[in-house]
Design a protein around this motif. Sequence first.
Motif, PDB file in Angstrom:
ATOM      1  N   VAL A  41     -34.198  -9.152  51.756  1.00  0.00           N
ATOM      2  CA  VAL A  41     -34.377  -8.278  50.605  1.00  0.00           C
ATOM      3  C   VAL A  41     -33.452  -7.073  50.731  1.00  0.00           C
ATOM      4  O   VAL A  41     -33.344  -6.479  51.811  1.00  0.00           O
ATOM      5  N   LYS A  42     -32.817  -6.730  49.631  1.00  0.00           N
ATOM      6  CA  LYS A  42     -32.027  -5.509  49.560  1.00  0.00           C
ATOM      7  C   LYS A  42     -32.687  -4.570  48.545  1.00  0.00           C
ATOM      8  O   LYS A  42     -33.228  -5.029  47.540  1.00  0.00           O
ATOM      9  N   VAL A  43     -32.648  -3.272  48.830  1.00  0.00           N
ATOM     10  CA  VAL A  43     -33.358  -2.275  48.021  1.00  0.00           C
ATOM     11  C   VAL A  43     -32.360  -1.247  47.496  1.00  0.00           C
ATOM     12  O   VAL A  43     -31.504  -0.767  48.255  1.00  0.00           O
ATOM     13  N   LYS A 100     -35.367  -4.246  43.963  1.00  0.00           N
ATOM     14  CA  LYS A 100     -35.287  -5.109  45.136  1.00  0.00           C
ATOM     15  C   LYS A 100     -34.788  -6.461  44.669  1.00  0.00           C
ATOM     16  O   LYS A 100     -35.183  -6.925  43.602  1.00  0.00           O
ATOM     17  N   GLN A 109     -33.188 -10.549  46.246  1.00  0.00           N
ATOM     18  CA  GLN A 109     -32.962 -11.431  47.373  1.00  0.00           C
ATOM     19  C   GLN A 109     -32.528 -12.792  46.841  1.00  0.00           C
ATOM     20  O   GLN A 109     -32.909 -13.200  45.757  1.00  0.00           O
ATOM     21  N   THR A 133     -36.951   1.609  41.389  1.00  0.00           N
ATOM     22  CA  THR A 133     -36.649   0.927  42.653  1.00  0.00           C
ATOM     23  C   THR A 133     -36.359  -0.528  42.339  1.00  0.00           C
ATOM     24  O   THR A 133     -37.190  -1.201  41.690  1.00  0.00           O
TER      25      THR A 133
END
Length: 1169
Positions: free
Chosen positions: A972-974, A959, A961, A957
């Motif tokens: 935040v983008k995931v 994340k 920003q 994962t």
Amino acid sequence: MDGNRKWVPGFKAVLLILLSHTAVALEVPLDLPQPPTITLQSPKDYIFDPRENIVIHCEAKGKPQPSFSWTRNGSHFDVEKDSKVLMKPGSGTLVIDISQEKAEAYEGTYQCTAHNEHGTAVSNNIVIRQSRSPLWSKERNEAIVVQMGVSLVLQCRPPAGLPPPVIFWMDNNFQRLPLDKRVSQALNGDLYFSNVLPEDTRSDYICYARFPHTQTIQQKQPISVTVLDSSPEGERRPGFMLPLGTTSTQMVLRGETLELECIADGLPTPDISWQKDGGELPSSRTSFHNFKKTLKISDVNEADGGAYRCTATNNLGTVHHIIKVTVNAAPFWVSAPRNLILAPNETGILTCRVSGEPKPQISWFVNGVPIENAPEDHSRKVDDDTVILSSVQSGSSAVYQCNASNAFGYLMANAFVSVLAEPPRVLTPPNRVYQVITNSPALLHCASFGSPIPTITWFKDSQISIKNGDPYVIHEDGTLEIHVAQPLNSGKYTCIATNNLGIKENHVFLEVKEPTRILKQPEYKVVQRGLSAVFECKVKHDPSLVPTMTWLKDKGELPDDERFEVDTDSLIIKDVTDEDEGTYTCIMNTTLDQDSASAMLTVVEATPTPAIVYEKPDPPADLELTDQTERTVQLTWTPGDEHNSPTQKFLIQYEDLLHEPGVWINLTEVAGTSTTAQLNLSPYVYYSFRVRALNNVGYSEPSQPSRQYRTNPAAPDENPSDVHGVGLEPGNLVISWTPLTGFQSNGPGLEYKVQWRQKDVEENWSSKNVANVSQFVVSGTPTYVPYEIKVQALNDYGSGPDPEVVIGYSGEDLPLSAPDSVRVMVHSSTLAEVHWEPVAFPSVRGKLQGYKVYYRRERGLQETEKETKQEEQVLSFSGNRSEGRLPGLQPYSVYSLFVKVLNSKGEGPPSPSKTFETPEGVPEQPSFLNVVNHGMDSLTLEWGPPTNNNGRLAGYTLKYQPVNYTSELGPVKVMTFLANETTTTLGNLNASMLYKFYLSARTIKGPGPDITQEASTAMDTTVPSRQVDIATQGWFIGLMCAIALLILVLLIVCFIKRNKGGKYPVKEKEDAHQDPEIQPMKEDDGTFGEYSDTEDHKPLKGSRTPSNGTVRRDESDDSLVDYGEGGDGQFNEDGSFIGQYSGKKEKDTHEGNESSEAPSPVNAMNSFV
């Protein structure tokens, strides 16, 4: 009928013959056969708390041990069929568990039966009821409005509880309502007002009921009372509110408390008085309560019946009420039946004498069966309250029950008849010593048993036969009493118990002691404040008794103050204060008697005295030794000058010229008022004594030594101390001790007798005499077994006292066995619990210290993981444990373990190895995260898998920003990736923007910890071609020097003009071409939050750092030729120039702006570029 006629005429004669069988209650020794006797039972009325178990007691003794059974409500109660009922082993006590049952199911009447082959005893009927605290019935109380002066009753009427509740009245604040002779609470809980006043107005009259067993409190709804004074009631004569009318009746049972109550109204409030018509109130048993409205007479008897008159009086008149009291009585004992012990062919009588009102009915039972239904026995005759047993035979033992009942209760008693043929035995311990004081009575016991009942005779000094008569009395139980003992009565006494089966004698001793008497009593003292007071109390006592002197002040203990000094025959109070005034009592106690005397102390004002010089006392002189014995000597001396400070004490020291010459040792201390001391000495010592005096200033110099005094040798008085037995290796036992000193040896030739034997195995002691050592080694012992050890001192003159036995253990060896049944319980991916069966004590072969668990990670369950064994780990668990926890395990792994037992010698063999697996856990963080390609609007990331997956890796994962120049974080983008993906390129990013990345790996158990990284997209570095390589031109270097000089001149001129108030145009380009990193973010870039890098602690505000974390020298030292403009420069504290530059020139033209501010050095420089 004919038989009865023949028996009745001789009845009185039989009673006289059998008087000896009924006068004394006999106890049969428990080693002899006997029917059961109930020794403990619950009360007849047993109210139980439903929150606790029901315990119904029934204990009995007998030979053989009785068996028990129960009835409930008259029917057999099968205890074994009810799982909630437990009968305690060896007794008939029932424990009923009602925690999950309806308690009402066990209410009823219970009776216990104790039975053996000689008879059956039964308990009382025990009525079991549950305590109850019911709720108040719902009601609505109407508000009460009354005129001032009238009487009023507030009814409580609490719910009927079991037992009845305690009633009290309070307000909303839980404060008790004040009661007085006008306002009172009746016995039934109602609140009575003889007349109301305006202050009685309130809305919170609340009646509370407290139920004692459950400790719960119920409350009635509040009652509101309003007293009006618009039309007050006038004064009036008394009248009775309770009881009503002129007469009433009341019944009370004998032995209970009679409570009579009269409450009257009237204005003014009446006074109540009581009297008994035709008699006096029993003053010792009479009390008045509730402002004399209640009369109580305790322990009522038949004479308390009659008419009681209560009188209410105020200034307007008097009123009377007569209460006629009737006294009834539940049955009570006049003479309860007692156990009978009869020899074969003897005759005995059981009597059951009771009284009561009405007269009780008497019923007889045999072994719990009504006597009329029992098997016929021709030797038994029954006449109302008497049973005659004639010519009893062996095997006819039984338990008889007498039941006496009337309308108010019943009595039931068991009495057994035991037919025995037993020679006499004396139960009083032999050679008992009785001590009494002269002129006191003496009782010498001779408790005996036998069947027939033995005859007791007494002899003094084995010759003189003692007969009944002055000064001796022989009681029916065999006790010899001397009314007034005298010293000539001292001596040996022999009691002889005789029956037709034998004779038994016992010896006791009587010592008649002198009384304790105070010969010189303390005297009244008047002492000035600050001086000392001395009370003398000299006593004479029997030399064989140990006296104890106690001083009291005003019948209490002396103050805990060092100013109070208690000596053998005096009390000294130093530095007297006013608080010391009072009565002082000396009490001399011995184990047999005491004497006391008192005197008062008065403290007066101190008179002025001239200045006093205080010094240490002079040394004592004239030391003399007198009254010399083997172990004592009396030392006398003459005190020296005290120098105005009283001597507090004398310190006596001695020198042992034989063992420690030149060393003075403190021997004892005596009070400063004494000039003699009785000194206890030790044998085989060459003594020399000296004395030192102590006052408030200090110790005197020592006196001159006394003459030498030598004591003769003797056997040791003590044995070595600190005896221990410890094995230092298998097969031995090291016995050690602290040797005696030469002073303690008491004589020459000191040796030690060491004795040992294996505890509970060997009967005979092994021994060895040793000298000049402090330990002895016993060899050839079994491994770690207990030994009894003794060490005794002896010398040429004999042995010391019998030594105490000490337990020691022989040497330990390594354990023989390993723990069995090792099993593992896995609680989580990192925690497991190990269980094992402890090693049997013999196999431990030493003192158990605990267990050690050895465990190792053998491999991971991940297929790709390399087979790398980890280092073995050990956890220790102290004590006799059978389990332990293993924390910090690695998830998704295979472990092996084994367990060893540990004693003081070492570890035993390992248990069979046990393997177990840990479940998956969350993975560790990825091994690395790098940014490998910086684009204008893109970044490429690469990462490595975790070092330990801790399970099957499911993916990653990511994340990220943006971070602006004020350290604020953007949205935040995931993104998620599969487990086999380790790189990605992020597009559509902002140019010249710093981003923060968080990457974590995950398994089915969830994500692991993040690895973080920061990186910036590339800056736009395009510049006009005319500026390329200009810094390499020589002419540019000269130009820059001229510009620097010109700037310096310009700065000087600007500062001068500034001070004169002039304005100068300055070229400002701060708003034209600022660095994009300093400009605010565009609206479409989003709003930023506060940014804080808690992981790397890298400041981002005002500067940019490349992704690799370094700053290159050639990038931070760019020349002005390479840049068209500068932004908001400043100087550091050290004077170095710090500026921010843009990498793109948007205009070639230079436009000036007017400014009212003084130009900064940076802006001035920019205007010349």
